[in-house]
Design an enzyme around this catalytic site. Structure first.
Site, mmCIF file in Angstrom:
data_model
loop_
_atom_site.group_PDB
_atom_site.id
_atom_site.type_symbol
_atom_site.label_atom_id
_atom_site.label_comp_id
_atom_site.label_asym_id
_atom_site.label_seq_id
_atom_site.Cartn_x
_atom_site.Cartn_y
_atom_site.Cartn_z
ATOM 1 N N ASP A 198 0.860 -1.187 0.000
ATOM 2 C CA ASP A 198 0.000 0.000 0.000
ATOM 3 C C ASP A 198 0.897 1.239 0.000
ATOM 4 O OD1 ASP A 198 -2.974 0.960 0.587
ATOM 5 O OD2 ASP A 198 -1.597 2.213 1.755
ATOM 6 N N GLU A 252 -4.723 2.309 -4.178
ATOM 7 C CA GLU A 252 -3.248 2.350 -4.146
ATOM 8 C C GLU A 252 -2.657 1.053 -3.596
ATOM 9 O OE1 GLU A 252 -4.740 4.425 -0.338
ATOM 10 O OE2 GLU A 252 -5.356 4.115 -2.418
#
Length: 333
Positions: A203, A246
């Site tokens: 992430d 993301e």
């Protein structure tokens, strides 16, 4: 088609149908030709040969399917030629079966293969229609061009459809922004993982801040750059997908958690050289025997959030996959 008929693939299955169809057409129509018993025996022998060829195809080892499947139209043409030699003028009624061979060739072979079989078809046609005049020779040339044209058009159309299907399948399983796999493709990859493979959930840290301060175009550039770096950094056997937003997921076959940790360290070093201050955190989980991939992925996700809770820009190995009494590893220390 029933599954047993598809042994050897679609080319083999359709080849069997070609043989059976030609045999059935001859069998159903030969009583109406008014032939003497001797010629009827020739037609019956041709029918038996075609059916025997269809049955024998189940015994073939289809290692080189494209080459072996040429047997089907070749057997039809040879059988028609034998019919023409054994029945005098009666075989002319079955000239219409010749184009079916080129339909088959066009569906499963390149056009140049069909061109090589045109002489065989012309020999069969000559045997089936023995009375020739100057017009007959012109017909032979026209028929040969038409037969090859049928195969060529079908071959080009089939190749185009396969290319379109391949591109649609690739687009349906590829993330448009990063060119990595998407979530649908990831699910298929996860279904094939085995014990000893390692899953990594990554992430990008504070990614929302990039979108809020620099705009979504800047955020897209960050995602594109990170996806490109992943694609360049991973080994050929490794796999990367954009999990959503993301987040990214890596599938590392035959890789230990410590090896994955070292890979992430190297990736972080390279990313720091090209990024604009955006870091990333990761959770790592190795698939244990009897543990479903979904469980390992969830464990990696939990490890990721532990890394974020510990300050971000660091990596953690899922404790559930290392034993209850062992502390999680932190790559940032």
């Amino acid at each position: 088609m029933p599954a047993w008929l598809q042994i050897g693939g679609h080319a083999a299955a359709c080849g069997r149908m070609l043989l059976v169809f030609c045999a059935v057409v001859i069998l159903l129509t030969m009583p109406f030709l008014g032939l003497p018993p001797r010629m009827l025996l020739v037609l019956a022998a041709v029918v038996g040969t075609l059916l025997l060829g269809a049955a024998a195809s189940f015994l073939i080892r289809w290692r080189h399917r494209s080459l072996v499947s040429m047997v089907f139209p070749l057997l039809v043409l040879v059988s028609l030629a034998a019919m023409g030699l054994g029945t005098e003028h009666a075989a002319g009624a079955y000239v219409g079966l010749i184009p079916l061979c080129f339909v088959y060739l066009g569906l499963f072979h390149p056009g140049r293969i069909a061109l090589g079989l045109v002489p065989v078809a012309l020999v069969a046609y000559t045997a089936m229609v023995p009375l020739f005049d100057p017009r007959a020779w012109v017909r032979m040339v026209i028929y040969g061009l038409i037969w090859w044209g049928i195969a060529q058009v079908l071959a080009l159309t089939t190749a185009y459809q396969r290319d379109v299907h391949s591109r649609l399948r690739r687009d349906a399983r590829t993330d448009a922004l990063t060119a990595l796999g998407n979530r649908r493709d990831l699910e298929e990859q996860l279904s094939a993982v085995q014990a000893g493979d390692t899953l990594v959930v990554i992430d990008l840290d504070h990614f929302k801040t990039v979108n809020d301060t620099l705009g979504h175009s800047a955020g897209d550039a960050v995602l594109t750059g990170f996806g490109h770096l992943l694609d360049q950094h991973l080994r050929r056997r490794d796999y990367a997908a954009r999990y959503g937003g993301e987040e990214f997921v890596l599938v590392l076959p035959r890789t230990e958690a410590v090896q994955a940790m070292n890979m992430l360290r190297a990736l972080r070093t390279e990313w720091a050289e090209v990024s604009t201050g955006v870091t990333f955190s990761a959770g790592i989980a190795t698939i244990c025997p009897g543990v479903p991939p979904g469980t390992a992925l969830a464990a990696a996700d939990v490890a990721l959030y532990r890394a974020k809770a510990a300050g971000r820009d660091r990596f953690r190995i899922a404790t559930d996959h290392r034993g209850p009494n062992r502390e999680p590893l932190d790559a940032s220390r």
